[in-house]
Design an enzyme around this catalytic site. Structure first.
Site, short mmCIF file in Angstrom:
data_model
loop_
_atom_site.label_atom_id
_atom_site.label_comp_id
_atom_site.label_asym_id
_atom_site.label_seq_id
_atom_site.Cartn_x
_atom_site.Cartn_y
_atom_site.Cartn_z
N ARG A 137 35.11 -0.38 100.86
CA ARG A 137 35.67 -1.14 99.74
C ARG A 137 35.67 -2.61 100.16
NH1 ARG A 137 36.64 -4.07 95.69
NH2 ARG A 137 38.46 -3.70 94.36
N HIS A 156 30.10 -7.88 88.08
CA HIS A 156 29.72 -8.36 86.75
C HIS A 156 28.27 -8.03 86.41
CE1 HIS A 156 33.23 -11.04 87.57
NE2 HIS A 156 33.40 -11.00 86.27
N TYR A 189 47.11 -4.79 92.37
CA TYR A 189 47.83 -3.83 93.21
C TYR A 189 49.33 -3.87 92.93
CZ TYR A 189 43.27 -3.78 95.42
OH TYR A 189 41.91 -3.68 95.64
#
Lengths: 509, 509
Positions: free
Chosen positions: A176, A104, A360
Site C-alpha cells: 500500500r 486518477h 482514516y
C-alpha cells in the site's frame, strides 16, 4: 509553498534517480496512452492562455488544464474524493499531481474530466509533465500480487497465498503506497527525534538505534480499507477497491519506540494530550512528506509494543515495506506504520498532514462528504475484529465429502485483541460450526498477529450451491456486524461485516 | 465433601446470625407458600423411605425429594440449567440447595418438578429444611430497585436512575448475588494471599493493605447477563431475565492488586499460564465458597487496573457490594469482581469452582447444553461494546418538537475500550444521528467507566409511533451486532445487539 513551485521542486528532487528502469516504464506509459483520449486539441473550442486560466483559481470559478485541455471543474469541487487537495491545482495543470496520485489515471476519471471541457491551452503554454522520472526507482514486484493501482503501487496478496504461510513471505506481503517509493541507504540513513516541548533533537543512525534492546514482534498489518469492495455494494465509497487481500502477517524486528523515546528524555508520566508524529521520506506533489501520528501514551505503553523495525521475517526490510526503517504500530490501521521513517516528533498536536487530518477517521452511515467534520471525528488508531474466507473462492466448485466441505481463511482483531472463536455457516446462519484456529501464543491485549482457521463444514443436503458466512469473535467478545448497511461510511474503511462467498457444491457419485 | 453433611454444615455455619430480621422473612415465606403447592402428600401414590430413595443416585436412576414429594428426575438431568450441580442432590432432598439457589422457587419450576412426581416420602423421614436463618442477615435494600429474584437477591437499577447520575448512588447500584450475603467486620477482616508455587502465605488486615499506595478508579460493573431478556426472544436462554439494568457506574477506591501481589513476592515476568483465584466469604449449599479467577498477567498489568476496593463512591462498601473488601476487575464481567474477598491465590490452575468452570463462558448459537464443552470454551474476561436507551421507555408517549424527540441512555465497552460514538435511529437504520457523550477522561485501553449519552433525534413525519435503535462504537472501532440471532448462546450472556424501544409520538397542535 506555492503549488506549481512545489510540483516543480518535487520533479527536481527526483531528477537524480537512476534511469535504468525508464525503458520498462516507457512501455507502461504507451499502454496507458491507448486508454487516454483526454486533453487532445479540439479545434472547435476557444483557446486560453496559461495566464488567463490561472485567474480561475477560486471556489466560484475553478479551472484546470490537462495536456491541451482546459476544464471548468467548479461544480465538481464538493465531490472531489481527495477533498481540499484539489485546491493545490487551482488554475494550473493537474498533471504533476496526477503523476503522484496515479489512481486518477483511469478511463472513468479521464471521461469525467473531459465532461468539464471548455477549451484548449495555447500551444506556447504547453509544458511537458512527463512522469517517467517519478516512477523510475520503483522496486521489482512479485507478479503474483494483484495490482489495484500501478502508480502509486497498490497490490493485494491473493487469498491462496494468505493461508499458505502463517508469516507471509516478504515478496507476497500486500503493498500500500501513497506516493513513489523513495530509495534510501541503510548505511547513511538517520532518523531524527524531536521533542517539541524541550527542543531536544537527536539524529540516530541505524547503528546507534541498534544499541537499544532488540525487539521482535509478530504482527499482521492491515489497511483500514481492507474489504472495502464489499461495502461498495451497499452504496459507492471512495478509495482503492480492496477485496480481502490488504492484510498480511510477518515477524518484525528492531527496537521499541518506547525505548527510543525514553532514551531521548521523554517523560512517561506526562502523556496527556501529546502525540508522536511519524514522518516518512515519501513526498507528495506539493512537496509534503508523508506523515501521521499516534498518541504518545500508545508509543510509551509497553503492551502496545510499537516498534521501529529494520527487519521483516529475518531480512532487511524490502523497499516496498519501508527500507531501511519503518514504524510498526501493531493493531492499528497500517497507515500508522510509517515507512522510510525519517523523523519522530513528540508534539502537543496531532500530525497536520492531509493523511492524518482528512483521512482514516470514522463516520456513521448518514454522514456525507458535505457534512463530515474530519477534525471532530476520532482518528482510527485500532482495528475491529474481522475475518475472511480465502478458500474456496467465490464461484468455485467445491467437492462435498460425507456431507461436508473444507474451508479456510484468516481472522484478526486490532488493539491487541486475540481471536477466540471463528464460526462458519453454510445455511444462512441457521447453524454455525466452530473452526480450528492456528495462532501465535501472545496473550490477549498484546496479541497482534492474525489467526488462520480451517473448518470442515456441513452443507445442506441436495443443494447445488451454498453461501458460506464467516464471523470471528475476539477476546473482548466483540464480533462482526452481520451486514455492511449500518457500518457504511464515506471512506469505506472498517469494512468488517460477515464475509460471504457463494460456491457450487460438487457431489461425486 | 458429602453433600448432605455439607448442607447441614452450611445451615450450622449460619446458626449464629442475628435473628432480628426473622420476622420480616417469615412474612415473605408465607407469601411464597401461597404459590407453592409442590411436595404435598398425595394419598394415591406409593410411599418410599429415605433409604430406598437414596439408592437412586445415578444418571440412570435419579430421584430427589421435596417436602413430602418423591420425584424421578432422571430424564431431566441433561437439561438442568445448573449443569452437574444437580448431582449434589442425588437421592436427597433438594430443599437445602434451593434454599441457597432461590431462583428455583417459582411457580414454573414447582410445576415442572411436580410433573416428575412418583411418590411420597415416609412421614418418619421428613426433615425440616426451613431456610429462615440463611436469609436472616440480608441487608436493607432500596425499594426503588427492581427485584428479579429475592433469594439470592438480584435486582436491577431502574433505567431512569441509570441516567440520573454519572456515578450511581450506592443504594441504587444494581445487585447480583449468588448466595446469602455474609456479615463481615472491617476491623477483624483478613485477606489471605497464597502463592502456590513458593508456598508463601500472608494474611493482611485492611489496615495493613492500606499501607500500599491508595488507588482510585471510576468503573462500571456489568453482569455478563445484562440485557439477557432481549436474547430470550430469539430462543429461550437460562439465567436471570435481566433487562438493561444490570449495569451501574461508581468510583472505587482501595489499593491495586498488582501492588499487593508484588509486595508478596510474585514475579511479574513469570505470568504465562498462571492465574489469580479470588475467593469470597459467601457459601453455597455444598459448603463451597464463591470463587473465580483471572489471568495473573491481567492482575499484574498496570493498565488493567485491578483493584482491591474498600470504598465505593467515597463510602465504605455497602454489604451488598462486598463489605469490607471486594476485588474490582474493570472491563470484565462483574462476576470476576469477587465480593467479601477472603483469599487471593496465585496458581497454575484456574479456579475449579462451578461458577468459573461451568458458567461465564461463551459458545456459538449452535452449541446446546448437550454439546457444550465448558472446559474448552474461553472464559469471558472482557465485555463487548453495548448500549441501551434508558429514556424514553418502551411504550412511552414522547413529545415531538420541531420534528425531533429527545432520548438518552448509556453505552459501555469492556477491556478498557473507550466509547467513541453512539448512533441512534428512529427509522429502521435509514438514518443515524450521533449522540452527545458524557464521559470520564481516562484514555482508551484504560477507560473503564460507562458513557452516558443524549440525542435530539429526528422522527419520520406523520408517524404515530417509532422504533428507536441505538448502537455504540468503541475505540477499537468495534460496534454492536444488529440482531441477537447470531450471538445467541445457551447462557444468554454477552447480549449486546442494538437496543430497540418502540414509542408513541405525541404531536401537540
Amino acid at each position: 509553498m506555492d503549488p506549481p513551485a512545489a510540483a516543480a521542486r518535487y520533479t527536481h528532487q527526483l531528477r537524480d534517480v537512476s534511469r535504468d528502469k525508464l525503458k520498462k516504464n516507457k512501455q507502461e506509459k504507451t499502454d496507458e496512452n491507448k486508454i487516454i483520449e483526454a486533453g487532445e486539441k479540439k479545434p472547435n473550442l476557444p483557446t486560453y492562455s496559461a495566464e488567463e486560466i490561472s485567474k480561475h483559481n477560486t471556489k466560484n470559478s475553478f479551472w484546470v488544464t490537462y495536456r491541451h485541455g482546459v476544464y471548468d471543474v467548479t461544480s465538481f469541487l464538493p465531490s472531489h474524493p481527495g477533498g481540499e487537495q484539489i485546491y493545490n491545482a487551482a488554475g494550473l495543470s493537474i498533471e504533476p499531481f496526477w503523476n503522484v496520485y496515479g489512481m486518477h489515471k483511469t478511463r472513468e476519471v479521464y471521461e469525467l474530466l473531459e465532461s468539464y471541457r471548455i477549451g484548449n491551452l495555447h500551444d506556447d503554454d504547453l509544458v511537458d509533465h512527463s512522469d517517467d522520472e517519478l516512477w523510475a526507482t520503483e522496486p521489482y514486484r512479485d507478479p503474483r500480487l494483484i495490482v489495484k493501482t500501478a502508480k502509486p503501487f497498490n497490490a493485494e496478496i491473493p487469498p491462496e497465498y494468505q493461508i499458505a504461510h502463517f508469516d507471509t513471505p516478504n515478496e507476497l506481503f500486500y503493498v500500500r503506497q501513497h506516493m513513489p517509493v523513495p530509495e534510501l541507504e541503510a548505511g547513511s540513513h538517520r532518523v531524527r527525534v524531536v521533542v517539541e516541548e524541550t527542543g531536544a533533537t537527536r539524529e540516530l543512525s541505524l547503528h546507534q538505534l541498534q544499541r537499544l534492546p532488540a525487539a521482535t514482534l509478530r504482527a499482521a498489518l492491515m489497511c483500514a480499507g481492507n474489504r472495502r469492495s464489499e461495502m461498495h455494494h451497499v452504496k459507492p465509497v471512495k478509495g482503492i477497491s480492496w477485496a480481502g487481500g490488504a492484510i498480511s502477517n510477518a515477524v518484525w524486528s528492531g527496537v521499541y519506540l518506547r525505548d527510543v523515546l525514553l532514551s531521548c528524555g521523554v517523560d512517561p508520566d506526562d502523556t496527556e494530550g501529546k502525540h508522536v508524529i511519524l514522518t516518512g521520506a515519501d513526498i507528495d506533489a506539493t512537496g509534503q512528506k508523508f506523515s501521521t501520528s499516534i498518541p504518545l501514551a500508545t508509543a510509551l505503553d509497553a503492551g502496545a509494543r510499537v516498534l521501529l523495525a529494520t527487519h521483516m521475517n529475518g531480512e532487511p526490510l524490502p523497499p516496498d515495506h519501508g527500507r531501511p526503517l519503518r514504524a510498526i504500530v501493531p493493531g492499528a490501521p497500517a497507515v500508522r506504520s510509517v515507512k522510510w521513517l525519517e523523523c519522530i516528533t513528540v508534539s502537543s498536536e496531532e500530525s497536520s498532514s492531509h493523511w492524518h487530518k482528512k483521512d482514516y477517521r470514522a463516520f456513521n452511515p448518514s454522514t456525507t462528504w458535505e457534512s463530515a467534520e474530519f477534525e471532530r471525528a476520532p482518528p482510527v488508531y485500532s482495528l475491529p475484529v474481522t475475518s475472511a474466507i480465502c478458500a474456496p473462492r467465490h464461484g468455485d466448485a467445491v467437492p462435498v465429502r460425507d456431507g461436508h466441505i473444507e474451508a479456510s481463511g484468516y481472522a484478526y482483531s486490532g488493539g491487541g485483541a486475540r481471536v477466540v472463536r471463528v464460526d462458519v455457516s453454510a445455511d444462512g446462519g441457521r447453524s454455525w460450526t466452530e473452526a480450528r484456529l492456528q495462532q501465535d501464543a501472545a496473550p490477549h491485549r498484546e496479541h497482534y498477529a492474525w489467526t488462520l482457521w480451517t473448518v470442515r463444514l456441513p452443507v445442506p443436503d441436495h443443494a447445488a450451491q451454498a453461501e458460506l458466512w464467516v464471523k470471528a469473535t475476539d477476546g473482548n467478545f466483540n464480533t462482526q456486524p452481520e451486514r455492511f448497511d449500518h457500518i457504511w461510511n464515506i471512506r469505506g474503511i472498517l469494512s468488517n461485516a460477515y464475509h460471504r462467498v457463494t460456491v457450487r457444491l460438487h457431489r461425486s457419485r
